[in-house]
Design a protein around this motif. Structure first.
Motif, PDB file in Angstrom:
ATOM      1  N   ALA A   1      -7.026 112.905  26.016  1.00 43.60           N
ATOM      2  CA  ALA A   1      -6.480 114.052  25.291  1.00 43.60           C
ATOM      3  C   ALA A   1      -6.739 113.926  23.788  1.00 43.60           C
ATOM      4  O   ALA A   1      -7.103 114.904  23.128  1.00 43.60           O
ATOM      5  CB  ALA A   1      -4.986 114.182  25.562  1.00 43.60           C
ATOM      6  N   GLU A   2      -6.567 112.719  23.244  1.00 42.76           N
ATOM      7  CA  GLU A   2      -6.818 112.507  21.822  1.00 42.76           C
ATOM      8  C   GLU A   2      -8.295 112.711  21.493  1.00 42.76           C
ATOM      9  O   GLU A   2      -8.647 113.335  20.486  1.00 42.76           O
ATOM     10  CB  GLU A   2      -6.393 111.095  21.414  1.00 42.76           C
ATOM     11  N   ALA A   3      -9.167 112.172  22.353  1.00 45.70           N
ATOM     12  CA  ALA A   3     -10.603 112.314  22.132  1.00 45.70           C
ATOM     13  C   ALA A   3     -11.020 113.775  22.216  1.00 45.70           C
ATOM     14  O   ALA A   3     -11.812 114.260  21.400  1.00 45.70           O
ATOM     15  CB  ALA A   3     -11.366 111.488  23.162  1.00 45.70           C
ATOM     16  N   ALA A   4     -10.484 114.483  23.203  1.00 45.65           N
ATOM     17  CA  ALA A   4     -10.808 115.899  23.370  1.00 45.65           C
ATOM     18  C   ALA A   4     -10.294 116.705  22.182  1.00 45.65           C
ATOM     19  O   ALA A   4     -10.944 117.659  21.737  1.00 45.65           O
ATOM     20  CB  ALA A   4     -10.215 116.425  24.674  1.00 45.65           C
ATOM     21  N   GLY A   5      -9.132 116.343  21.671  1.00 45.99           N
ATOM     22  CA  GLY A   5      -8.575 117.029  20.514  1.00 45.99           C
ATOM     23  C   GLY A   5      -9.486 116.918  19.308  1.00 45.99           C
ATOM     24  O   GLY A   5      -9.682 117.895  18.569  1.00 45.99           O
ATOM     25  N   TYR A   6     -10.061 115.737  19.113  1.00 45.87           N
ATOM     26  CA  TYR A   6     -11.011 115.539  18.015  1.00 45.87           C
ATOM     27  C   TYR A   6     -12.263 116.387  18.243  1.00 45.87           C
ATOM     28  O   TYR A   6     -12.723 117.107  17.356  1.00 45.87           O
ATOM     29  CB  TYR A   6     -11.394 114.058  17.914  1.00 45.87           C
ATOM     30  N   ALA A   7     -12.831 116.302  19.446  1.00 50.56           N
ATOM     31  CA  ALA A   7     -14.095 116.985  19.739  1.00 50.56           C
ATOM     32  C   ALA A   7     -13.946 118.504  19.748  1.00 50.56           C
ATOM     33  O   ALA A   7     -14.914 119.222  19.513  1.00 50.56           O
ATOM     34  CB  ALA A   7     -14.643 116.506  21.078  1.00 50.56           C
ATOM     35  N   ARG A   8     -12.738 119.013  20.029  1.00 49.38           N
ATOM     36  CA  ARG A   8     -12.522 120.458  20.106  1.00 49.38           C
ATOM     37  C   ARG A   8     -12.475 121.117  18.738  1.00 49.38           C
ATOM     38  O   ARG A   8     -12.651 122.324  18.628  1.00 49.38           O
ATOM     39  CB  ARG A   8     -11.215 120.782  20.848  1.00 49.38           C
ATOM     40  N   ARG A   9     -12.211 120.352  17.696  1.00 49.79           N
ATOM     41  CA  ARG A   9     -12.180 120.956  16.364  1.00 49.79           C
ATOM     42  C   ARG A   9     -13.574 121.447  15.998  1.00 49.79           C
ATOM     43  O   ARG A   9     -14.559 120.715  16.117  1.00 49.79           O
ATOM     44  CB  ARG A   9     -11.641 119.962  15.332  1.00 49.79           C
ATOM     45  N   GLY A  10     -13.645 122.682  15.534  1.00 44.93           N
ATOM     46  CA  GLY A  10     -14.934 123.327  15.320  1.00 44.93           C
ATOM     47  C   GLY A  10     -15.868 122.566  14.409  1.00 44.93           C
ATOM     48  O   GLY A  10     -17.076 122.495  14.665  1.00 44.93           O
TER      49      GLY A  10
END
Length: 242
Positions: free
Chosen positions: A195-204
């Motif tokens: 979830a933390e990794a995805a949160g980083y990668a999801r930022r435009g």
């Protein structure tokens, strides 16, 4: 092919024996190649089926994948096109992870030049100079305002893509190599979970400088070897992505 099927019992051993017999016959050894058989054997033993999501820029591909997996993994927002190739395959709950591969500085410069050319912005300066970055960002903001919003026209979308690319380059400069595509594990970012990794990668701004994302996710949809692949839009602002 299901490897639990009785017909597949000892499949690798049986195929290996046949290939050994093939190699023992000189006339066959010189005329036949075992590459195709070996490739098919790998697929039968550990089958993977890639399901590729392709379509127009900002059509909702990432949103659909997030809905299918019931998790917010991929970046999804109106007016923004994923420029990153993302693959998602199965992992056990305690083995979830993500591998992140960044664009090189050379690739980022190429994209900046191309977008500036489309937008009639001066890209002759060095993107490592703060004043150049500021001028380009101001130019993007002016274009978006003149077009009435970041998703109101093709020109506005290109300006937003350039703005995110510049922001991503500034934010991740220490992770971006000059020519090589740098690859990092989730642990190298000190992310404790997917979830933390995805949160980083999801930022435009981060997604704009990522070349590839490989997710390993626990979900029944992926358990049988299905691999979901999210591709850039066929009409993405960056031509190479399209």
């Amino acid at each position: 092919m299901n490897s639990n099927n009785p017909q597949c019992a000892n499949l690798q051993e049986r195929v290996t024996i046949l290939l050994q017999l093939l190699q023992q016959e000189p006339s066959l050894r010189t005329q036949q190649t075992s590459t195709a058989v070996e490739s098919s054997l790998k697929k039968a033993i550990a089958p993977k089926f890639e399901i590729v999501f392709a379509g127009a820029f900002s059509a909702g591909k990432s949103m659909l994948i997030n809905a299918l997996l019931e998790r917010e993994l991929l970046y999804s927002a109106e007016g923004h096109a994923t420029g990153t190739e993302c693959s998602i395959e199965y992992a056990e709950p305690d083995r979830e992870r993500v591998v992140l591969t960044f664009l090189s500085e050379a690739e980022i410069r190429e994209q900046v030049q191309m977008l500036c050319h489309k937008l009639n912005l001066n890209a002759s300066g060095n993107i490592n100079q703060g004043e150049i970055l500021d001028l380009l960002q101001q130019g993007c903001e002016a274009i978006i305002a003149a077009e009435g919003g970041e998703s109101k026209s093709e020109r506005a979308k290109q300006a937003k893509a350039l703005s995110l690319l510049l922001e991503g380059y500034i934010s991740n400069r220490d992770r971006i190599q000059t020519i090589r595509n740098a690859t990092y594990s989730m642990e190298q970012f000190n992310f404790s979970n997917l979830a933390e990794a995805a949160g980083y990668a999801r930022r435009g701004n981060n997604s704009s400088v990522l070349k590839r994302l490989q997710y390993y996710c626990h979900h029944p949809l992926l358990e049988d070897g299905n691999v979901l692949v999210d591709m850039p839009g066929i009409d993405a602002p960056v031509k190479k992505d399209a």
